[in-house]
Motif scaffolding. Structure first.
Motif, PDB file in Angstrom:
ATOM      1  N   UNK A  38      -2.904   2.175  15.375  1.00 43.25           N
ATOM      2  CA  UNK A  38      -2.880   1.451  14.197  1.00 43.25           C
ATOM      3  C   UNK A  38      -3.777   0.108  14.361  1.00 43.25           C
ATOM      4  N   UNK A  39      -3.388  -0.558  15.514  1.00 43.41           N
ATOM      5  CA  UNK A  39      -3.685  -1.765  16.022  1.00 43.41           C
ATOM      6  C   UNK A  39      -5.451  -1.745  16.314  1.00 43.41           C
ATOM      7  N   UNK A  64      -0.308 -11.340   7.953  1.00 42.52           N
ATOM      8  CA  UNK A  64       1.138 -10.442   7.892  1.00 42.52           C
ATOM      9  C   UNK A  64       0.894  -9.129   8.464  1.00 42.52           C
ATOM     10  N   UNK A  65      -0.573  -8.790   8.390  1.00 46.42           N
ATOM     11  CA  UNK A  65      -0.865  -7.321   8.711  1.00 46.42           C
ATOM     12  C   UNK A  65      -0.062  -6.922  10.167  1.00 46.42           C
ATOM     13  N   UNK A  66      -0.148  -7.474  11.287  1.00 46.85           N
ATOM     14  CA  UNK A  66       0.188  -6.854  12.648  1.00 46.85           C
ATOM     15  C   UNK A  66       1.882  -6.663  12.377  1.00 46.85           C
ATOM     16  N   UNK A  67       2.448  -7.449  11.533  1.00 49.18           N
ATOM     17  CA  UNK A  67       3.814  -7.088  11.638  1.00 49.18           C
ATOM     18  C   UNK A  67       4.319  -6.457  10.452  1.00 49.18           C
ATOM     19  N   UNK A 225      14.941   6.210   9.864  1.00 47.69           N
ATOM     20  CA  UNK A 225      14.370   7.682   9.922  1.00 47.69           C
ATOM     21  C   UNK A 225      12.666   7.450  10.203  1.00 47.69           C
ATOM     22  N   UNK A 226      12.187   6.464   9.731  1.00 43.94           N
ATOM     23  CA  UNK A 226      11.022   6.247  10.354  1.00 43.94           C
ATOM     24  C   UNK A 226      10.489   4.746  10.068  1.00 43.94           C
ATOM     25  N   UNK A 227       9.632   4.093  10.698  1.00 40.81           N
ATOM     26  CA  UNK A 227       9.006   3.014  10.443  1.00 40.81           C
ATOM     27  C   UNK A 227       7.618   2.936  10.403  1.00 40.81           C
ATOM     28  N   UNK A 228       7.091   2.530   9.232  1.00 40.08           N
ATOM     29  CA  UNK A 228       5.679   2.490   9.218  1.00 40.08           C
ATOM     30  C   UNK A 228       4.763   1.549   9.150  1.00 40.08           C
ATOM     31  N   UNK A 229       3.742   1.508  10.127  1.00 37.82           N
ATOM     32  CA  UNK A 229       2.952   0.244  10.060  1.00 37.82           C
ATOM     33  C   UNK A 229       1.799   0.437   8.994  1.00 37.82           C
ATOM     34  N   UNK A 230       0.968  -0.500   8.658  1.00 42.20           N
ATOM     35  CA  UNK A 230       0.187  -0.628   7.572  1.00 42.20           C
ATOM     36  C   UNK A 230      -1.334  -0.540   8.301  1.00 42.20           C
ATOM     37  N   UNK A 231      -2.185   0.492   7.877  1.00 40.96           N
ATOM     38  CA  UNK A 231      -3.450   0.589   8.511  1.00 40.96           C
ATOM     39  C   UNK A 231      -4.609   0.148   7.383  1.00 40.96           C
ATOM     40  N   UNK A 232      -5.591  -0.339   7.792  1.00 42.93           N
ATOM     41  CA  UNK A 232      -6.712  -0.574   6.958  1.00 42.93           C
ATOM     42  C   UNK A 232      -7.673   0.475   6.632  1.00 42.93           C
ATOM     43  N   UNK A 233      -7.516   1.571   7.575  1.00 39.72           N
ATOM     44  CA  UNK A 233      -8.379   3.062   7.305  1.00 39.72           C
ATOM     45  C   UNK A 233      -7.453   4.241   7.642  1.00 39.72           C
ATOM     46  N   UNK A 234      -6.783   4.664   6.613  1.00 32.40           N
ATOM     47  CA  UNK A 234      -6.087   5.976   6.875  1.00 32.40           C
ATOM     48  C   UNK A 234      -6.702   7.158   7.017  1.00 32.40           C
TER      49      UNK A 234
END
Ligand code: OOG
Ligand code: NI
Length: 460
Positions: A38-39, A64-67, A225-234
């Motif tokens: 994702x990074x 805030x994107x990275x965290x 049960x999951x920890x979801x990062x945010x991407x700019x292009x899924x």
């Protein structure tokens, strides 16, 4: 203690979110690999799409994107939910929205705990999708009683965290030392426990009724049960996952690919089997999985009903749930139906489909004393005195959540519960009402307009 010595709840939430990420990376190494992917993709998108990077700079999302991440937990009783709400309140997290997952064959209803003010969201957008098991939907009475009995005996909170929650409620905040201890103590509730609380036979009975029931009932606590990062292009993520040895679910949930993303697009990959120890024998359990999401514009009621209508039409045209075998057709149908949803910020604003944030520009500030400047919002936008960007969606989508649940619970849908929305019962268990997300977006938009008007010394 004087109020000014308290640590801000936003700061506690940011610390907790970081601690949770650290813990999950150790528990599920694949999560670390996902963060790297994702990074990498986010950096690439920022370099290749300067307009998008610029938009994220306007809104501050770039910081805030990275965290940015969300977690999910499932609790077993009303008491657990009520105490979870008090625990999250220490970190400035409020229940927002009500989601009924029963039509999708998942016996839970849910809310999302998150910060609500844009300033707090900017410090830490950490959210937790929180589901409450609904034993009343299970028609096997002896099994229901077995589950109730097991849940009644467990305590998912440490004495330390309960004491600090009470102190926070009594005194109105926590000192730096208490906040640090709170984060450390709160983390225990969300940890993975290899040791199950039931026998292998009991686990089998719970599991045969519904995998989710076994996941909630058979363990010491509501492991994240999951920890979801945010991407700019899924789409890039979905395409890049196999090369990292991760195989994603067949389709990305939510709207199709767009120039200007709306709401939320999500993909996930199956949990690995984990070895566990039942009270009488070793065994295995599958619960935890990986998920990635891309966030877009928050929609107004009008925009949301257009989204719901187009998604329903797509699913109806497909005639069945999207799977591996019809994924391509689903993608094509989705794109075809969503052609009706304007993919242009100006049109989305003019048609009242999304919420926005408004900013006074340099030019607007420099020319604010000119007598001939426009006096309407549209006029100020047209001459470049006001800039706007879409307000980012901070919540979840019930159809998507159902798709995520199902793909990770694996196998066929094991049960049919019909539609059983019961927001009153959920709020009674929670001990407080859930907030209306649409009202929150409208308030945030209004605040940005007011700040803009004030900076430009004009009434808008
Ligand atoms: C929660 C599934 C829903 C999302 O992002 O929509 C979810 C769960 O599996 O407990 O996390
Ligand atoms: Ni999720």
């Amino acid at each position: 203690m004087p109020a000014h010595d308290f640590v801000s709840p936003d700061h506690i939430r940011a610390q907790f979110s970081a601690a949770m990420s650290h813990m999950y990376k150790q528990e599920v190494p694949l999560y670390g690999a996902l963060l790297e992917l994702v990074g990498d993709i986010n950096r690439q998108v920022m370099a290749e799409r300067p307009t998008l990077a610029q938009a994220l700079r306007w809104t501050g999302e770039i910081e805030r994107l990275d965290q940015e991440r969300h977690g999910a937990i499932r609790v077993g009783t009303a008491e657990e939910l009520a105490t979870i709400a008090r625990l999250f309140a220490v970190m400035g997290m409020t229940p927002v929205g009500y989601y009924d997952l029963s039509p999708a064959g998942v016996p839970v209803h849910s809310t999302a705990f998150r910060a609500v003010h844009e300033r707090s969201l900017h410090v830490s957008p950490f959210r937790v999708f929180t589901s409450l098991l609904r034993l009343e939907l299970i028609d096997d009475a002896p099994l229901r009683e077995l589950a109730r009995g097991i849940l009644a005996k467990r305590q998912i909170f440490t004495p330390g965290v309960l004491e600090l929650i009470e102190r926070h409620e009594r005194e109105g905040g926590l000192s730096a030392a208490d906040a640090e201890r709170f984060v450390e103590q709160a983390l225990h509730t969300f940890r993975w426990h290899q040791q199950a609380t039931v026998s292998a036979a009991q686990y089998r009975r719970l599991h045969d009724q519904h995998r989710l029931i076994a996941d909630v009932v058979a363990f010491k606590g509501p492991h994240i049960n999951h920890l979801t990062p945010r991407t700019l292009d899924i789409d890039a993520i979905q395409a890049g996952m196999p090369a990292k040895g991760i195989s994603p679910k067949a389709v990305v949930e939510g709207p199709p690919t767009r120039q200007h993303p709306i709401l939320l697009r999500q993909t996930s990959f199956k949990a690995l089997q984990e070895t566990v120890a039942f009270s009488d024998a070793p065994g295995s359990h599958t619960a935890r999985f990986g998920e990635i999401e891309q966030r877009g514009a928050a929609l107004t009621p009008k925009g949301r009903s257009l989204y719901d209508r187009l998604l329903d039409a797509t699913r109806e045209a497909l005639g069945t749930a999207p799977t591996e075998s019809n994924a391509e057709r689903y993608q094509a149908l989705l794109a075809r139906h969503f052609a009706e949803f304007p993919d242009d910020l100006a049109q989305m604003r003019e048609q009242g489909l999304a919420y926005f944030r408004y900013f006074a520009t340099e030019k607007g500030l420099a020319e604010r004393t000119r007598a001939d400047r426009p006096s309407t919002l549209q006029g100020l936008i047209d001459v470049g005195h006001v800039h706007y960007e879409a307000l980012v969606y901070e919540d979840f989508l019930p159809v998507s959540a159902a798709g995520i649940f199902q793909s990770n619970l694996g196998g066929d849908v094991q049960a049919e519960y019909g539609s059983n929305a019961n927001r009153e019962a959920f709020e009674a268990a929670l001990g407080l009402p859930v907030q209306d997300e649409l009202a929150l977006y409208a308030q945030s938009e209004r605040r940005s307009l007011q700040a803009c008007a004030q900076a430009l010394q004009i009434t808008l």
